[in-house]
Design a protein around this motif. Structure first.
Motif, mmCIF file in Angstrom:
data_model
loop_
_atom_site.group_PDB
_atom_site.id
_atom_site.type_symbol
_atom_site.label_atom_id
_atom_site.label_comp_id
_atom_site.label_asym_id
_atom_site.label_seq_id
_atom_site.Cartn_x
_atom_site.Cartn_y
_atom_site.Cartn_z
ATOM 1 N N GLU A 33 -4.468 6.845 -42.833
ATOM 2 C CA GLU A 33 -3.354 5.928 -43.003
ATOM 3 C C GLU A 33 -3.794 4.473 -42.865
ATOM 4 O OE1 GLU A 33 -0.016 8.282 -40.492
ATOM 5 O OE2 GLU A 33 -1.959 7.940 -39.521
ATOM 6 N N GLY A 34 -3.200 3.611 -43.668
ATOM 7 C CA GLY A 34 -3.424 2.182 -43.538
ATOM 8 C C GLY A 34 -4.564 1.672 -44.387
ATOM 9 N N PRO A 35 -4.500 0.405 -44.793
ATOM 10 C CA PRO A 35 -5.486 -0.145 -45.729
ATOM 11 C C PRO A 35 -6.911 -0.165 -45.199
ATOM 12 C CG PRO A 35 -4.015 -1.860 -44.888
ATOM 13 C CD PRO A 35 -3.425 -0.561 -44.493
ATOM 14 N N GLN A 36 -7.117 -0.490 -43.921
ATOM 15 C CA GLN A 36 -8.480 -0.574 -43.396
ATOM 16 C C GLN A 36 -9.172 0.783 -43.429
ATOM 17 O OE1 GLN A 36 -10.559 -2.873 -42.700
ATOM 18 N NE2 GLN A 36 -12.138 -1.697 -41.645
ATOM 19 N N SER A 37 -8.503 1.796 -42.904
ATOM 20 C CA SER A 37 -9.117 3.123 -42.856
ATOM 21 C C SER A 37 -9.305 3.699 -44.253
ATOM 22 C CB SER A 37 -8.257 4.063 -42.007
ATOM 23 O OG SER A 37 -8.279 3.670 -40.649
ATOM 24 N N VAL A 38 -8.321 3.533 -45.129
ATOM 25 C CA VAL A 38 -8.454 4.061 -46.488
ATOM 26 C C VAL A 38 -9.566 3.340 -47.228
ATOM 27 C CG1 VAL A 38 -7.305 4.325 -48.721
ATOM 28 C CG2 VAL A 38 -6.067 4.855 -46.602
ATOM 29 N N ARG A 39 -9.681 2.030 -47.037
ATOM 30 C CA ARG A 39 -10.754 1.274 -47.687
ATOM 31 C C ARG A 39 -12.125 1.837 -47.310
ATOM 32 N NH1 ARG A 39 -9.755 -3.165 -45.420
ATOM 33 N NH2 ARG A 39 -8.389 -4.047 -47.030
ATOM 34 N N GLU A 40 -12.326 2.092 -46.011
ATOM 35 C CA GLU A 40 -13.618 2.605 -45.566
ATOM 36 C C GLU A 40 -13.843 4.043 -46.033
ATOM 37 O OE1 GLU A 40 -15.813 0.296 -43.883
ATOM 38 O OE2 GLU A 40 -14.180 -0.698 -44.960
ATOM 39 N N ALA A 41 -12.771 4.836 -46.084
ATOM 40 C CA ALA A 41 -12.905 6.207 -46.580
ATOM 41 C C ALA A 41 -13.346 6.214 -48.031
ATOM 42 C CB ALA A 41 -11.577 6.948 -46.427
ATOM 43 N N VAL A 42 -12.755 5.349 -48.837
ATOM 44 C CA VAL A 42 -13.108 5.280 -50.262
ATOM 45 C C VAL A 42 -14.543 4.801 -50.440
ATOM 46 C CG1 VAL A 42 -12.603 4.046 -52.415
ATOM 47 C CG2 VAL A 42 -10.734 5.028 -51.061
ATOM 48 N N ALA A 69 -11.750 2.981 -55.697
ATOM 49 C CA ALA A 69 -11.341 4.361 -55.933
ATOM 50 C C ALA A 69 -11.515 4.739 -57.395
ATOM 51 C CB ALA A 69 -9.893 4.560 -55.502
ATOM 52 N N GLN A 70 -11.106 3.859 -58.288
ATOM 53 C CA GLN A 70 -11.246 4.149 -59.717
ATOM 54 C C GLN A 70 -12.713 4.213 -60.122
ATOM 55 O OE1 GLN A 70 -8.768 1.038 -61.373
ATOM 56 N NE2 GLN A 70 -6.979 2.396 -61.480
ATOM 57 N N ALA A 71 -13.537 3.344 -59.546
ATOM 58 C CA ALA A 71 -14.966 3.366 -59.853
ATOM 59 C C ALA A 71 -15.601 4.678 -59.410
ATOM 60 C CB ALA A 71 -15.663 2.186 -59.183
ATOM 61 N N ALA A 72 -15.063 5.280 -58.343
ATOM 62 C CA ALA A 72 -15.578 6.555 -57.850
ATOM 63 C C ALA A 72 -14.916 7.751 -58.521
ATOM 64 C CB ALA A 72 -15.379 6.642 -56.339
ATOM 65 N N GLY A 73 -14.012 7.484 -59.451
ATOM 66 C CA GLY A 73 -13.337 8.565 -60.161
ATOM 67 C C GLY A 73 -12.284 9.276 -59.334
ATOM 68 N N LEU A 74 -11.695 8.579 -58.365
ATOM 69 C CA LEU A 74 -10.711 9.195 -57.480
ATOM 70 C C LEU A 74 -9.297 9.009 -58.025
ATOM 71 C CD1 LEU A 74 -12.115 7.903 -54.067
ATOM 72 C CD2 LEU A 74 -12.621 10.070 -55.220
ATOM 73 N N PRO A 75 -8.421 9.997 -57.843
ATOM 74 C CA PRO A 75 -7.037 9.855 -58.290
ATOM 75 C C PRO A 75 -6.309 8.789 -57.468
ATOM 76 C CG PRO A 75 -7.588 12.160 -57.882
ATOM 77 C CD PRO A 75 -8.695 11.336 -57.300
ATOM 78 N N VAL A 76 -5.711 7.836 -58.134
ATOM 79 C CA VAL A 76 -4.920 6.795 -57.488
ATOM 80 C C VAL A 76 -3.487 6.926 -57.984
ATOM 81 C CG1 VAL A 76 -4.573 4.321 -57.171
ATOM 82 C CG2 VAL A 76 -6.894 5.241 -57.317
ATOM 83 N N ARG A 77 -2.554 7.113 -57.060
ATOM 84 C CA ARG A 77 -1.166 7.358 -57.436
ATOM 85 C C ARG A 77 -0.266 6.320 -56.783
ATOM 86 N NH1 ARG A 77 -1.845 12.474 -59.509
ATOM 87 N NH2 ARG A 77 -3.476 13.745 -58.515
ATOM 88 N N LEU A 78 0.669 5.779 -57.569
ATOM 89 C CA LEU A 78 1.631 4.823 -57.044
ATOM 90 C C LEU A 78 2.898 5.552 -56.616
ATOM 91 C CD1 LEU A 78 1.441 1.759 -59.468
ATOM 92 C CD2 LEU A 78 0.277 2.103 -57.281
#
Length: 275
Positions: A33-42, A69-78
């Motif tokens: 959860e949250g931008p910092q943790s998600v950023r590091e996970a990606v 995320a897109q560069a890594a080919g990960l699904p990004v959903r709004l």
């Protein structure tokens, strides 16, 4: 336009359910959860990321997450703000779902670790996460959660690491005694952090710098620091498993230091001595 607009959709419920340990164990997934943790996970654990969810506003504000995320080919959903809020009250508009990939002790020792934090029966997820963050900052090689310690993939623990969970190996669900035996067999000195320890951390730091007599543990050697429960510290039987017990000096009127603060002080002492 947001792809997800119904806060009661099954996908939304499935993400929210990952806050529960039994669901994490059954599905093999966990919540970030949250931008910092998600950023590091990606950035550091892209191979584990299954989905990234953002509100439209968060996608614009944290566009680097979307790009990575897109560069890594990960699904990004709004999703709408209501959807992200239903997924997690702590999302701040950004959530990711990751696969669990447990780290084993065998994997840990492939890198010849020099500094390891071992948590014995640490129950509070916030404390456990903060120690992982401190270990990362001090340059430790790994964190081990032993005995009845909390699941490090508990959402509060993940948040408390502020992304450090994805920077260093974290081993969980192991028994304390054989873990310490293995650490010692691999050449690490095992030091227990204990308020009534026979050694003062100041003396260890002086000895490492050449300013104190011999006879105290050498912080310059590979070391595993053992930290106990928040409320009662280390059990006597657990403390006896260490090579020595070390107290952090209290110069003011405070009765003691909390777990995360004591761990930070000890880990940085070793980090400086080893440097």
């Amino acid at each position: 336009m947001p792809e997800l607009a119904n806060p009661r959709a099954e996908r939304v419920k499935a993400v929210r359910a990952l806050a529960g340990r039994s669901v994490r164990q059954r599905t093999g997934r966990f919540l970030v959860e949250g931008p910092q943790s998600v950023r590091e996970a990606v950035r550091f654990a892209a191979g584990q990321v299954r989905d990234v969810y953002l509100t439209e506003a968060a996608a614009q504000r944290y566009d680097e997450i979307v790009r990575d995320a897109q560069a890594a080919g990960l699904p990004v959903r709004l999703g709408t703000p209501e959807v992200l809020e239903a997924m997690s009250a702590d999302a701040q508009g950004v959530v990711a779902v990751l696969e669990r990939r447990p780290t084993t002790l065998d994997e840990l020792f492939r890198g010849a670790p020099r500094l390891v934090a071992v948590l014995a029966n640490v129950r509070d997820p916030g404390n456990a996460g903060t120690v992982i963050r401190a270990a990362d900052a001090a340059g430790a090689d790994a964190v081990v959660l032993a005995g009845e310690s909390v699941d490090p993939l508990n959402p509060k623990a993940v948040r408390s690491t502020a992304g450090s969970l994805f920077h260093l190996p974290v081993v969980a669900g192991v028994a304390l005694a054989p873990t310490l035996e293995r650490l010692r067999a691999e050449g690490l000195l095992v030091l227990a952090a204990d308020g009534s320890g026979e050694h003062d951390l100041d003396d260890l730091q002086d000895a490492a710098a050449g300013g104190a007599p011999a006879g105290v543990p050498d912080l310059r050697t590979p070391t595993a620091w053992l930290f106990g429960n928040e409320a009662w510290g280390l059990l006597p039987t657990d403390r006896e498993l260490a090579d020595a017990a070390v107290r952090v000096p209290i110069r003011g009127r405070a009765e003691s230091l909390n777990l995360a603060t004591a761990a930070t002080v000890c880990l940085y002492a070793s980090s400086r001595a080893q440097r």
